[in-house]
Every structure is written in structure tokens, then in C-alpha cells.
Design an enzyme around this catalytic site. Structure first.
Site, short mmCIF file in Angstrom:
data_model
loop_
_atom_site.label_atom_id
_atom_site.label_comp_id
_atom_site.label_asym_id
_atom_site.label_seq_id
_atom_site.Cartn_x
_atom_site.Cartn_y
_atom_site.Cartn_z
N HIS A 71 0.82 -1.22 0.00
CA HIS A 71 0.00 0.00 0.00
C HIS A 71 0.85 1.26 0.00
O HIS A 71 0.33 2.34 -0.29
CB HIS A 71 -1.04 -0.01 1.14
CG HIS A 71 -0.56 0.46 2.47
ND1 HIS A 71 -0.29 -0.40 3.52
CD2 HIS A 71 -0.34 1.70 2.95
CE1 HIS A 71 0.08 0.31 4.57
NE2 HIS A 71 0.06 1.58 4.25
N ASP A 116 -0.29 -7.49 1.68
CA ASP A 116 0.22 -6.11 1.68
C ASP A 116 1.74 -6.11 1.84
O ASP A 116 2.27 -5.74 2.89
CB ASP A 116 -0.47 -5.32 2.80
CG ASP A 116 -0.17 -3.82 2.72
OD1 ASP A 116 0.39 -3.38 1.69
OD2 ASP A 116 -0.48 -3.11 3.70
N GLN A 207 0.27 5.88 11.69
CA GLN A 207 0.45 6.36 10.32
C GLN A 207 1.89 6.82 10.08
O GLN A 207 2.43 7.62 10.86
CB GLN A 207 -0.52 7.51 10.04
CG GLN A 207 -1.84 7.06 9.44
CD GLN A 207 -2.62 6.11 10.32
OE1 GLN A 207 -2.57 6.22 11.53
NE2 GLN A 207 -3.31 5.17 9.71
N GLY A 208 2.48 6.34 8.99
CA GLY A 208 3.88 6.65 8.69
C GLY A 208 4.82 5.53 9.08
O GLY A 208 5.97 5.51 8.68
N ASP A 209 4.31 4.59 9.88
CA ASP A 209 5.11 3.40 10.21
C ASP A 209 4.92 2.29 9.19
O ASP A 209 5.69 1.31 9.16
CB ASP A 209 4.74 2.86 11.60
CG ASP A 209 5.18 3.79 12.71
OD1 ASP A 209 6.31 4.31 12.64
OD2 ASP A 209 4.39 4.00 13.66
N SER A 210 3.89 2.41 8.37
CA SER A 210 3.57 1.40 7.36
C SER A 210 4.80 0.95 6.59
O SER A 210 5.66 1.77 6.25
CB SER A 210 2.57 1.96 6.35
OG SER A 210 1.30 1.91 6.88
N1 ARG Z 1 -1.95 2.20 7.20
C1 ARG Z 1 -1.06 2.96 8.05
C2 ARG Z 1 -0.07 3.71 7.20
O1 ARG Z 1 -0.30 3.81 6.02
C3 ARG Z 1 -0.38 2.06 9.05
C4 ARG Z 1 -1.16 2.02 10.24
C5 ARG Z 1 -0.73 1.02 11.23
N2 ARG Z 1 -1.70 1.16 12.22
C6 ARG Z 1 -1.71 0.54 13.37
N3 ARG Z 1 -2.65 0.84 14.22
N4 ARG Z 1 -0.80 -0.36 13.68
O2 ARG Z 1 0.88 4.28 7.70
#
Ligand code: ARG
Length: 256
Positions: A71, A116, A207-210
Site C-alpha cells: 500500500h 500487503d 500512520q507513517g510506520d507502514s
Molecule cells: N496504514 C497505516 C499507514 O499507512 C499504518 C497504520 C498502522 N496502524 C496501526 N494501528 N498499527 O501508515
């Protein structure tokens, strides 16, 4: 991916806008609930950047291949991507490398978030050192409850619009796929066979750790993928399960 927090927290992170009563974010943490660290403790961690801004994390699989989330690489061309390795700070230090090519898992589905995972090939190989090291892929799923840690430059709380400059990490416990899909937690059938979870009260990726690493027993067991908010009670962080996706990564790494 940080640049589109508002939109993608709905789209890529599968859930969205409405925050149920009683599930308010916990505002007192980092990564969420973690601690600042240095790259020497997580030398496989990289910052994947779009037009010079941090967008996702990733892990070094070899001196020129990175494992990240599919993603993180939707609708983007290699020319705007770069990778910073070997630095505690996403915006300075270490080594910056251009991206030659990437490959998303053919079975990635943005609606369900299955598969993913993606690999990136750098334009030039990195010199491995105490701050730039590859990490092995898990070959079997870690046990339910196993100790793990997740690291990254993601937001310190859900909905925050700024990133920490310094790398953060947090310790969490593995939640097996079957436990994560059980009524103990809130996700039910949204947890699929390519996913594994990790949980600890008040602690999570955000968000940003993905795309970044979930490490247990010295190997990469997960890739940060999605979650309902961040560190919400009863909702673990959800990760691509590296043991399940291992053979895809190995073959994609040799063909990307
Ligand atoms: N989808 C989020 C991103 O794009 C990652 C989120 C991870 N979230 C979590 N609650 N562990 O950065």
C-alpha cells in the site's frame, strides 16, 4: 503512508472517520507509547521517501533489496522515490539511494489489505555497517504472545499531523491470526491468512510506520500494514505475515 493521512487512514487503513465512543486515541506516546531510539538498535530500518518526504518504513533484506508494504507503493513512479538508510533521523544523515524498481504482491487488494507486501531494488548497493544491516525473514510464524518490537518514524498518536524526526520503537506481543480474528479483539473476519497482529495496551504502530519492521527473535515477522486507529483498546496493529509471504519475497527479490 504519511502524506495522505486523512484519506488513507480511511482507505489504506481500512477503517475510518468515525471514532466510536470509548475508543479515543491515547495521546501520551511515541510511535504510539514507545521510546526514541537510534539506528544502531534497528539497523535494518529505512525511510521510504516520496519527493523528499518520509512516507513509509521498510526493512533491508540485502544490500540492495528492501521489503515494505504494497500500500506504500500504489500510484507512484520510481523517479520520485528515495530511500534513506543508516540514519536515526528520517530527514538527515546516513545514505540516500535512488530506487531502480519495485514490485507489489500480485495478490494485494486495497479493500481487504491481503498480501500487503512489496520489494524495492535500490539503484546502487549499500555498504553494510553497524548502522546498515540486513535482517532475515521469519520461516515460521512466531508464537502467540511472543515478544516483538516495531519501529518507525510514524506519528506519535492517531490523527497527529507531524512526524517525529528521531526513530521510535515500541515493544508489543504477537497475536496469532486466529486469536486476532477471535472475539477477544474487534476485527473478526477482516483478519486474513496473510496477516498477523501485535498488541500491547497503549502501544502500537501508527500512520507513517507502514511498511516498517515488526521483529521477533531476531527475524522479520511482520510488515506494518493497517489498524483501527492506533493503540485503540481491543484493536491490535495488523501486519503482513512474513512467514506466510516468505517465498513470495524471496522470488520477488531475485526478479524485481
Ligand atoms: N496504514 C497505516 C499507514 O499507512 C499504518 C497504520 C498502522 N496502524 C496501526 N494501528 N498499527 O501508515
Amino acid at each position: 503512508m504519511f502524506k495522505f493521512v486523512i484519506l488513507l487512514s480511511v482507505v489504506a487503513c481500512a477503517f475510518g472517520a468515525a471514532i466510536p465512543e470509548g475508543l479515543l486515541p491515547q495521546l501520551d506516546g511515541r510511535i504510539v507509547g514507545g521510546t526514541a531510539t537510534t539506528i544502531s538498535s534497528f539497523p535494518w530500518q529505512i525511510s521510504l521517501q516520496r519527493s523528499g518526504s518520509h512516507s513509509c518504513g521498510g526493512s533491508l533484506y540485502s544490500n540492495n533489496i528492501i521489503v515494505t508494504a504494497a500500500h506504500c507503493l500504489q500510484s507512484v513512479s520510481t523517479s520520485v522515490l528515495q530511500v534513506r538508510a543508516g540514519s536515526t533521523y528520517w530527514s538527515s544523515g546516513g545514505v540516500v539511494s535512488a530506487v531502480a524498481a519495485f514490485k507489489n504482491h500480485e495478490g494485494y487488494n486495497a479493500n481487504t489489505m491481503v498480501n500487503d507486501i512489496a520489494v524495492i531494488r535500490l539503484s546502487s548497493s549499500l555498504t553494510l555497517s553497524s548502522t546498515i544491516k540486513a535482517i532475515g525473514l521469519a520461516s515460521s510464524a512466531p508464537a502467540n504472545g511472543a515478544a516483538a518490537s516495531v519501529s518507525g518514524w510514524g506519528t506519535l498518536s492517531y490523527g497527529s499531523s507531524s512526524l517525529p524526526s528521531q526513530l521510535q520503537y515500541v515493544n508489543v506481543n504477537i497475536v496469532s491470526q486466529s486469536s486476532c480474528a477471535s472475539s477477544t479483539y474487534g476485527y473478526g473476519s477482516q483478519i486474513r491468512s496473510t496477516m498477523i497482529c501485535a498488541y500491547s495496551s497503549g502501544k502500537d504502530a501508527c500512520q507513517g510506520d507502514s511498511g516498517g519492521p515488526l521483529v521477533s527473535g531476531g527475524v522479520l515477522v511482520g510488515v506494518v500494514s493497517w489498524g483501527y486507529g492506533c493503540a485503540y483498546s481491543g484493536y491490535p496493529g495488523v501486519y503482513a505475515d512474513v512467514a506466510v509471504l516468505r517465498s513470495w519475497v524471496i522470488s520477488a527479490a531475485s526478479s524485481v
